[in-house]
Enzyme design. Structure first.
Site, PDB file in Angstrom:
ATOM      1  N   LYS A   4       0.824  -1.219   0.000  1.00  0.00           N
ATOM      2  CA  LYS A   4       0.000   0.000   0.000  1.00  0.00           C
ATOM      3  C   LYS A   4       0.861   1.275   0.000  1.00  0.00           C
ATOM      4  CE  LYS A   4      -3.885  -2.317   2.265  1.00  0.00           C
ATOM      5  NZ  LYS A   4      -4.964  -2.191   3.270  1.00  0.00           N
TER       6      LYS A   4
ATOM      7  N   TYR B 144     -12.211  -1.972  -3.709  1.00  0.00           N
ATOM      8  CA  TYR B 144     -12.753  -2.156  -2.367  1.00  0.00           C
ATOM      9  C   TYR B 144     -14.273  -2.055  -2.332  1.00  0.00           C
ATOM     10  CZ  TYR B 144      -8.168  -2.331  -0.136  1.00  0.00           C
ATOM     11  OH  TYR B 144      -6.917  -2.713   0.273  1.00  0.00           O
TER      12      TYR B 144
ATOM     13  N   PHE C 145     -15.342   3.324   7.061  1.00  0.00           N
ATOM     14  CA  PHE C 145     -13.971   3.666   6.678  1.00  0.00           C
ATOM     15  C   PHE C 145     -13.753   3.701   5.163  1.00  0.00           C
ATOM     16  CE2 PHE C 145     -13.964  -0.964   7.594  1.00  0.00           C
ATOM     17  CZ  PHE C 145     -13.506  -1.469   6.378  1.00  0.00           C
TER      18      PHE C 145
ATOM     19  N   ARG D 235      -2.064 -14.845   4.350  1.00  0.00           N
ATOM     20  CA  ARG D 235      -2.797 -14.134   5.411  1.00  0.00           C
ATOM     21  C   ARG D 235      -2.070 -14.299   6.752  1.00  0.00           C
ATOM     22  NH1 ARG D 235      -6.973 -10.500   4.072  1.00  0.00           N
ATOM     23  NH2 ARG D 235      -7.318 -10.601   6.309  1.00  0.00           N
TER      24      ARG D 235
ATOM     25  N   THR E  27      -5.513  -7.503  10.434  1.00  0.00           N
ATOM     26  CA  THR E  27      -5.803  -6.234   9.763  1.00  0.00           C
ATOM     27  C   THR E  27      -5.300  -5.049  10.591  1.00  0.00           C
ATOM     28  OG1 THR E  27      -7.802  -7.263   8.885  1.00  0.00           O
ATOM     29  CG2 THR E  27      -7.665  -4.862   8.721  1.00  0.00           C
TER      30      THR E  27
ATOM     31  N   ARG F 168       2.520  -6.930   8.718  1.00  0.00           N
ATOM     32  CA  ARG F 168       1.776  -5.771   9.233  1.00  0.00           C
ATOM     33  C   ARG F 168       2.328  -5.295  10.569  1.00  0.00           C
ATOM     34  NH1 ARG F 168      -4.287  -7.542   7.143  1.00  0.00           N
ATOM     35  NH2 ARG F 168      -4.307  -6.217   5.294  1.00  0.00           N
TER      36      ARG F 168
ATOM     37  N   ASN G 273      -1.995  -0.091   6.724  1.00  0.00           N
ATOM     38  CA  ASN G 273      -1.518  -1.362   7.278  1.00  0.00           C
ATOM     39  C   ASN G 273      -0.595  -2.148   6.334  1.00  0.00           C
ATOM     40  OD1 ASN G 273      -3.498  -2.161   5.551  1.00  0.00           O
ATOM     41  ND2 ASN G 273      -4.677  -3.354   7.022  1.00  0.00           N
TER      42      ASN G 273
ATOM     43  N   HIS H 286      -2.123  -5.446   1.324  1.00  0.00           N
ATOM     44  CA  HIS H 286      -3.381  -6.167   1.130  1.00  0.00           C
ATOM     45  C   HIS H 286      -3.037  -7.638   0.912  1.00  0.00           C
ATOM     46  CE1 HIS H 286      -7.272  -7.333  -0.552  1.00  0.00           C
ATOM     47  NE2 HIS H 286      -6.587  -7.975  -1.484  1.00  0.00           N
TER      48      HIS H 286
ATOM     49  N   GLU I 243      -9.003 -10.378  -8.020  1.00  0.00           N
ATOM     50  CA  GLU I 243      -8.050  -9.295  -7.761  1.00  0.00           C
ATOM     51  C   GLU I 243      -6.859  -9.353  -8.721  1.00  0.00           C
ATOM     52  OE1 GLU I 243      -9.395  -9.027  -3.073  1.00  0.00           O
ATOM     53  OE2 GLU I 243      -7.385  -9.729  -3.528  1.00  0.00           O
TER      54      GLU I 243
HETATM   55  P1  IDP Z   1      -7.942  -7.109   5.303  1.00  0.00           P
HETATM   56  O1  IDP Z   1      -7.101  -6.107   4.539  1.00  0.00           O
HETATM   57  O2  IDP Z   1      -7.199  -7.686   6.486  1.00  0.00           O
HETATM   58  O3  IDP Z   1      -8.541  -8.176   4.428  1.00  0.00           O
HETATM   59  P2  IDP Z   1     -10.575  -5.894   5.375  1.00  0.00           P
HETATM   60  O4  IDP Z   1     -11.577  -6.082   6.471  1.00  0.00           O
HETATM   61  O5  IDP Z   1     -10.832  -6.580   4.074  1.00  0.00           O
HETATM   62  O6  IDP Z   1      -9.147  -6.289   5.954  1.00  0.00           O
HETATM   63  O7  IDP Z   1     -10.459  -4.322   5.131  1.00  0.00           O
HETATM   64  C1  IDP Z   1      -9.829  -3.807   3.981  1.00  0.00           C
HETATM   65  C2  IDP Z   1      -8.932  -2.669   4.384  1.00  0.00           C
HETATM   66  O8  IDP Z   1      -9.754  -1.616   4.913  1.00  0.00           O
HETATM   67  C3  IDP Z   1      -7.948  -2.968   5.516  1.00  0.00           C
HETATM   68  O9  IDP Z   1      -6.755  -3.574   5.056  1.00  0.00           O
HETATM   69  C4  IDP Z   1      -7.698  -1.605   6.106  1.00  0.00           C
HETATM   70  O10 IDP Z   1      -6.780  -0.859   5.301  1.00  0.00           O
HETATM   71  C5  IDP Z   1      -9.077  -0.950   5.987  1.00  0.00           C
HETATM   72  N1  IDP Z   1      -9.847  -1.146   7.222  1.00  0.00           N
HETATM   73  C6  IDP Z   1     -10.469  -2.264   7.646  1.00  0.00           C
HETATM   74  N2  IDP Z   1     -11.083  -2.089   8.816  1.00  0.00           N
HETATM   75  C7  IDP Z   1     -10.878  -0.786   9.137  1.00  0.00           C
HETATM   76  C8  IDP Z   1     -11.283   0.024  10.255  1.00  0.00           C
HETATM   77  O11 IDP Z   1     -11.961  -0.414  11.185  1.00  0.00           O
HETATM   78  N3  IDP Z   1     -10.845   1.325  10.235  1.00  0.00           N
HETATM   79  C9  IDP Z   1     -10.098   1.852   9.218  1.00  0.00           C
HETATM   80  N4  IDP Z   1      -9.703   1.115   8.160  1.00  0.00           N
HETATM   81  C10 IDP Z   1     -10.075  -0.178   8.120  1.00  0.00           C
HETATM   82 MG    MG Z   2      -9.921  -8.041   2.908  1.00  0.00          MG
END
Ligand code: IDP
Ligand code: MG
Length: 140
Positions: free
Chosen positions: A10, A50, A58, A86, A92, A103, A113, A116, A127
């Site tokens: 990212k 997304y 968010f 993962r 996350t 991460r 973070n 992805h 993707e």
């Molecule tokens: P992942 O990246 O671990 O699969 P997802 O739930 O798919 O997590 O969320 C996609 C992206 O959205 C995350 O990587 C993060 O950058 C952002 N994100 C997820 N949850 C939150 C939150 O609660 N606050 C702010 N950003 C979030």
């Molecule tokens: Mg995800």
């Protein structure tokens, strides 16, 4: 069984100079890179990527961030790639990510973070197609 997953380094991690260290961790995790490109996402691209999160609070912050600078898109191959990747990246929320995960090492916070990682084989396929044509993916 050989499997493919998709990762994206990212913008925050790219700006911080973490491309090489993250790719090193990916290599040490036993993943083979079979496609890679640096790309600046438009707002529209980031929205589409997304789309699954479009109703989340968010979403707009995430889209703004993901289109704020170039990302590095990578197709990875390994046995059990989706699940193992993962595990390699961790939770996350970097505060909750296990020590030693990508991460935990390279993220600033839950939005920024570092990377992805696809969450299923099906989503990995979608993707990968989002970023790469068949001719840009190599058998190595
Ligand atoms: P992942 O990246 O671990 O699969 P997802 O739930 O798919 O997590 O969320 C996609 C992206 O959205 C995350 O990587 C993060 O950058 C952002 N994100 C997820 N949850 C939150 C939150 O609660 N606050 C702010 N950003 C979030
Ligand atoms: Mg995800």
């Amino acid at each position: 069984m050989k499997e493919r997953t998709f990762t994206m380094i990212k913008p925050f991690a790219v700006q911080k100079g973490f491309i090489a260290p993250i790719l090193d961790d990916i290599h040490n995790g036993g993943f083979k890179i079979i496609a890679i490109k640096m790309k600046q996402l438009t707002q529209e691209h980031a929205q589409l990527f997304y789309d699954i999160h479009k109703d989340k609070a968010f979403y707009n912050t995430l889209v703004d961030f993901m289109s704020s600078g170039p990302v590095v898109a990578v197709v990875l191959e390994k046995d059990n790639a989706v699940e193992d990747y993962r595990k390699l990246i961790g939770n996350t929320d970097p505060q909750k990510a296990e020590k030693g995960t990508i991460r935990s090492k390279y993220a600033k916070d839950i939005t920024h973070n570092a990377v992805h990682g696809s969450d299923s084989i099906e989503n990995a396929k979608t993707e990968i197609c989002f970023f790469f044509s068949e001719t840009e993916i190599y058998s190595i």
